[in-house]
Scaffold this active site. Structure first.
Site: not given
Length: 800
Positions: A439, A667, A691, A737
């Site tokens: 992140h 994912e 993921d 995305c």
């Protein structure tokens, strides 16, 4: 209004205590506070003559309250009463209340016009809140009778009823002819007198706790209504919501290359060259280091207040208070005096490390994070003691000391650091750990900050010229050409970026006339405002949007945030992902049980099968906004058709507006393999390559030891994307995305596989669109087909 005198052995301590207490009430409501402290600015002691002068300054017909610290302060105050006029002495009362807590209580109570006796009583209760919290209270007297007018409220401000909002409660309660009581319904504490700051503190009211307000007397109803309104306003202490708060500063260059002096934030202060002296020398050095740190922090506070804001500047006030903490100072000087060969750096380090350790043991996550502030103060003092310049010493990136145009070097990059770094002064971030999908990396790229991960253990002296080209996976220290080659690369890519920005608002139409929608991933309103050229948002990360909230946002608060994002995109479509938590994405207001393997545990939609009320509130907000502007909703971490059916049933129960499109995230490899079943009846699916990559390659994206395996261009991952594109039912759009969509070369491969939409980090949108305009889809399809057959991600990258 009564006057107040503060008598202390330390001028710094007294001034700090007065400053703290004064913050509790508006300037026009404060009583006169006079200080008699220290023999001078730096020498500890008390002086009866100085106390007498302070009493005369604070004298009032309503009386004077004298608060003292200890020992000779009491004797000096008693002697001072013999120096002043007997009439003045007759209206002075000395208090045994704790100095800091008692002063805060006294100032707040005096500001309401209370009598000297009432202020004295309230000051004497100063420790009650702390004693109650720590379990050693003796407080039966604090309990009062409830009245006959009631209201219930929720404490919504982030840190509960700490001193400042509690002072607001007291001020409102005492402004009415009523006896007002508060009860903490969550903990069972109370009822207590709402007009007593100390008693309000005993409630230990934290964010999310429910309080009952009750009152009796002529103005009971009005008092209850006023306190209810105060609670609705967050007790006038509400931090700006995370959805619109912390607008990170100006974004970075948006490139993948940077060069500049190294700002090394991964090393301890080097004490190896320090040569200790005798006890007196070390005591003086300890004082000098403290004063140097105070001067730096004061300058930082003042500059931050001018250029950023008072709230941010208050961080440095807290650090200054830590330096002025008598207990910390006592530990330092006691260690030097009593320890064997104890140097000033060793003493400061030991004292502040102990404080940091105490913070890290606290239950409250916000308080635990204060350990970082303590370590920042520690390193500042240590740098001063060894003669290091704060500006070039490798100070932490967020303490205001970074060099202009520098490259920040860190061990690992967390999201908070990436969000807080000054992108106008830091031209790039180099991370020792590998991995591009954490992140912190995502946030940095979202802000357009050049980033390279996986530089390893290469030695990087603070201030040395460093540079990197993330595209070529090159990191250099002290390049022989002085960085000219890398500067040329910066200019070249800046030119490409600028050209892309000129046409950013134009659609991405390929050479053979096909239009690819290019959207932006956003986690804040600021991200949406910065996303130039985006055709909307393909991913609104709600767990980031509200990630700092410690209670779940209401439907109305979520509606406000979603509307703001939609407005930033000018009415273009936005895709809102429902709460996606678990693994490395916690939500403060939804604590999860510890799991042995959280990435394979309760994540995404799985969590809300247990907590459906939180999902329902979010879906209500999404439906409201979808009735006003184009919105899509997608559910994360879908594995089975039963999960899709459950989520759609929850949404259907809210009677969504006709225009709301529904999709899921792909994912999990199982979802890609059974996509025909999962996507039946949906409007779209969106592939989350971060993921999907880690699950396909069995490599934790946050583990630097295996992160190199987590490459989205691995042919196995591309084969799953290809399967999704080919396997969805007719009419179902396929988007990507994940982070792969932000790579211009990878975007061409994704378009060649037949992906309809790409959602990238905002700064990359113009570049992605420019690359697609130069692409022939037939050629891209040929390239993609070849990539599916290659043996490794590196082979695919070589082909690209």
């Amino acid at each position: 209004m009564i006057g107040i005198v503060v008598v202390s052995h330390s001028r710094a301590l007294a001034d700090a205590a007065v400053g703290l207490a004064s913050e509790m009430v508006a300037e026009g409501d404060r009583p006169v506070i006079a200080v008699a402290a220290g023999l001078d600015e730096t020498t500890f002691g008390t002086d009866a003559a100085a106390v007498a002068e302070a009493i005369e300054v604070a004298d009032s017909a309503d009386g004077v309250l004298v608060l003292l610290d200890l020992g000779s302060a009491v004797l000096s105050a008693e002697m001072a009463l013999e120096f002043v006029d007997p009439e003045v002495a007759g209206r002075v009362k000395l208090s045994s209340a704790p100095l800091v807590e008692g002063l805060v209580a006294a100032v707040v109570t005096a500001s309401t016009g209370a009598s000297l006796d009432a202020v004295l009583t309230e000051a004497s209760r100063g420790l009650a809140g702390k004693q109650n919290h720590l379990g050693d209270a003796v407080a039966p007297e604090s309990v009062v009778a409830e009245g006959n007018s009631f209201a219930e409220v929720v404490v919504r401000n982030e840190h509960g009823l700490h001193a400042r909002p509690a002072a607001k409660v007291v001020g409102v309660a005492q402004s009415f002819q009523a006896q007002v009581a508060l009860t903490n319904l969550t903990t069972g504490n109370g009822p207590v007198d709402a007009g007593s700051l100390s008693m309000v503190a005993t409630l230990n009211a934290q964010q999310g706790h429910r309080l009952r307000i009750s009152a009796s007397g002529p103005e009971a109803d009005a008092a209850v209504a006023a306190l209810g309104a105060l609670a609705d306003r967050g007790f006038d202490d509400v931090p700006t919501p995370a959805s619109a708060a912390r607008p990170v500063g100006k974004g970075g260059s948006g490139l993948d290359v940077a060069v500049g002096p190294a700002i090394v934030a991964d090393q301890d202060v080097d004490l190896s060259e320090y040569r200790p002296g005798d006890v007196d020398v070390e005591r003086q050095r300890a004082k000098d280091g403290m004063r140097a740190a105070e001067e730096q922090l004061t300058a930082l506070r003042d500059e931050t207040a001018k250029t950023v804001g008072a709230a941010e500047a208050s961080i440095f006030d807290a650090q200054l208070a830590l330096l002025g903490d008598v207990m910390v100072q006592d530990a330092v000087f006691r260690a030097i005096t009593q320890g064997e060969d104890k140097s000033a750096p060793d003493a400061w380090k030991a004292a502040l490390d102990a404080v940091a350790a105490d913070f890290e043991q606290l239950d409250d996550p916000y308080q635990r994070e204060r350990a970082q502030d303590v370590r920042s103060v520690r390193d500042r003092v240590l740098r001063a003691l060894v003669g290091q310049d704060a500006a070039g010493s490798g100070a932490a990136a967020d303490d205001g000391a970074q060099s202009a145009g520098g490259v920040l070097v860190v061990r690992e990059l967390d999201a908070a650091t990436a969000a807080g770094v000054d992108a106008e002064r830091v031209v790039g971030i180099a991370v020792r750990a590998a991995g591009t999908t954490g992140h912190g990396a995502i946030v940095a790229r979202s802000r357009g900050i050049p980033l390279m991960t996986g530089i390893g253990d290469v030695a990087v002296p603070a201030g040395a010229l460093v540079g990197f080209d993330a595209r070529a996976q090159e990191f250099v220290v002290d390049p022989a050409d002085g960085g000219e080659r890398l500067r040329g690369v910066v200019r070249e890519r800046a030119g490409e970026r600028d050209a892309a920005l000129v046409e950013a608002e134009q659609p991405a139409v390929t050479l053979d006339g096909r239009t690819i929608t290019v959207l932006a991933n956003v986690g804040s309103v600021q991200d949406a405002m910065d996303a130039r050229g985006a055709d909307g948002s393909g991913l609104v990360r709600t767990e980031v949007l509200f990630g700092e909230w410690r209670v779940a946002p209401t439907v109305e608060e979520q509606v406000g945030a979603f509307r703001a994002i939609a407005a930033a995109f000018g009415g273009k479509p936005i895709t809102i992902r429902t709460w996606d938590i678990g693994g490395d994405k916690p939500l403060a207001f939804l604590p999860q049980e510890r799991e042995a393997n959280p990435f394979l545990g309760e994540r995404g939609i799985r969590v809300f099968r247990r907590r459906p009320e939180l999902l329902r509130d979010q879906l209500k907000a999404i439906c409201q906004v979808a009735a006003e502007t184009p919105v899509q909703v997608m559910f994360p971490m879908i594995t089975t058709a039963e999960e899709v059916a459950w989520a759609r049933t929850e949404l259907a129960a809210l009677k969504p507006p006709p225009g709301l499109k529904v999709g899921i995230m792909v994912e999990v490899p199982a979802a890609a393999l059974r996509i025909a079943t999962l996507a039946e009846g949906l409007d779209f699916v969106s592939i989350g390559t971060n993921d999907l990559t880690q699950y396909t390659t069995a490599s934790d994206r946050g583990n630097s030891q295996v992160a190199v395996l987590a490459d989205g261009l691995d042919p196995a991952v591309l084969q799953l994307i290809d399967r999704v594109v080919r396997g969805v039912p007719d009419g179902v759009e396929v988007a990507v995305c994940g982070d792969l969509a932000s790579d211009p070369a990878a975007a061409v491969v994704l378009a060649g596989l037949g992906v309809h939409e790409l959602s990238a980090v905002g700064p990359q949108v113009p570049t992605i669109k420019a690359r697609l305009r130069q692409t022939n889809l037939e050629d891209a399809a040929t390239l993609a087909a070849a990539a599916l057959t290659l043996p490794s991600a590196s082979a695919v990258r070589d082909q690209l």
